[in-house]
Every structure is written in C-alpha cells, then in structure tokens.
Motif scaffolding. Structure first.
Motif: not given
Length: 270
Positions: A129-142, A144-159
C-alpha cells in the motif's frame, strides 16, 4: 434525503463537502468490484494453503495494514509488515522524527533488508500500500516480492500516483510491480476540501478509500474460507459473542497467527 454528492456545493459546509467527497470514494471503490473479487480469490487461496498474505506499507499507509490485521472483524492469514522507522510519526521532530522516516522511505536497498527476515514461499501473496506509489521502499518491496515468486496486489491513489514523480532509481512506480492494482479513489494531493481564503486543501481521503478497499477484500476472503470449510477465527468483541467466546477467539486467532508465521523463520539462511 438528497445525497450530499448531488447537492449544490456552495450550500454545503466544509464537513458536508468532505462527506460528499467520501461518497465519491465509495462509488470509485464499488466500481472496482471485479478486481476485488480476483484479489479475494488470490488471498483466499494463499490462506487455504496454510500460508500468509504479506501486507506492507510505510508512512500513513500503515493504517491499512493494521486495518487488515489484527483488529476486530479480522482474522489470521495476513502478515503485517510495518517497519517502525518508516511509520512512527508521533514525535514529529527530534529523535525518531518525521524527517528521518521520510528520508528512510526513499533509501534504496532497505526493502531487501526488511524481506531478508522472511523465508517467502511459493503460493504466498502480498498487498503493498502506497498512496503515491512513488517512494522507493514500497516500490522495491513489491519488486522483491515478485522476484521471489510472490504475487503482488498494489493499493494506490491512482490520480495522485499519476501526477507524482517516482523516486525509484529506474523511475518505476508500485503499480509496475503488481499483478493487480486497486485505487483508493483519493484525488491528487489526497486532501479533498477547499476552504475559502486557504491556499491548499485539507482533509485527506486515501485512508477512507483504502479502508473501504481493505475491508471489502476481507469480507470476500472470509466468505471464501467459510465456503471452503475453513471458517476464519475472527477477532470479535465480547459485547457481540460474550466474554468466554471472545477470549477463546482471540487466543485461537493469535495462536494460529504464530504457527503460520513460524514457518517463515524456520529455514532462514539454510
């Protein structure tokens, strides 16, 4: 009674304008029903396998992590990953202040160190979850999850995300590392109420929209688990079920959470 969202905005008080904007958030979340159903399928499948849905956020988005688990009306199967250095805002300034948290939120490599603590497994899933989806840590968390085979759901404020600039080294945003994307419906800048004589708006909406999304998913997952013959152990107030049953549910839910989580530590470094 006329909906606030249909009323003439000039006749509404600031609080009524905020509530009208929240009605708009509800409509935007409702429009995502198809994605919510698919996400619930994914999360339920993970939990039915005895595994966990990892839930991560930094900053104020941590509220949605705690909304998912543990609180009344929630149940085991979700692993809340909330790094204190990224989310402890109470002191504001001085030691452990907000400046440091906002700095750390954009330190590349920090996400990898966080996930080094878990032996992730095939079949796991994640909600980031990240409102902007732009900060480094949540982006890199996602990432890394995908790199390790974990499917990811993102919750952002799209606009807000669309209008924001990523701080990721390659300019990536959270939604670039997601299998599914959900939107809180909050506007650019998050705040939803303009006050006459005040240059900038107040009263954010991402927490409201985020909680709507999270609890819609939670309800769908509970339905799937129950229909599969594995009804969840829901944390329930004693005012609803009585003191004895309430205590029994809390103890059983916490024990189940501990057993599920233990599996993610036992083979670390092996």
């Amino acid at each position: 009674m006329q909906s606030r969202s249909l009323a003439d905005p000039s006749t509404l008080s600031p609080s009524q304008r905020y509530l009208a904007a929240c009605e708009g958030l509800l409509a935007q979340v409702s429009a995502q029903e198809g994605v919510i159903q698919k996400v619930a399928d994914l999360f339920a499948a993970t939990i039915l396998q005895g595994q966990m849905v990892h839930v991560f956020a930094s900053g104020h988005s941590r509220m949605m992590v705690e909304e998912m688990w543990p609180r009344y009306g929630s149940f085991p199967g979700f692993n809340p990953i909330v790094e204190l250095s990224l989310t402890f805002h109470n002191l504001v300034v001085g030691a452990n202040g907000q400046r440091q948290a906002m700095f750390l939120e954009n330190v590349s490599g920090f996400a990898n160190r966080i996930l080094r603590n878990f032996d992730l497994k095939d079949g796991d899933s994640a909600l980031v979850i990240s409102s902007s989806g732009c900060n480094v840590v949540p982006v890199e968390i996602a990432e890394e999850f995908q790199r390790r085979g974990v499917r990811v759901v993102a919750l952002i404020s799209a606009a807000h995300s669309e209008a924001s600039t990523s701080r990721h080294p390659q300019g990536k945003k959270l939604q670039d590392f997601a299998d599914f994307v959900l939107d809180t419906g909050a506007p650019v800048g998050d705040a939803m109420v303009k006050i006459e004589g005040l240059d900038t708006p107040v009263a954010p909406g991402s927490s409201v929209g985020g909680c709507l999304v999270v609890n819609a998913i939670k309800a769908e997952v509970a339905d799937r688990l129950t229909r599969a013959g594995q009804p969840p152990k829901v944390l329930t107030a004693t005012a609803v079920c009585g003191a004895e049953k309430g205590t029994e549910l809390f103890e059983a839910a916490y024990d189940e959470h501990a057993r599920r989580l233990a599996r993610y530590y036992e083979k670390l470094g092996a």
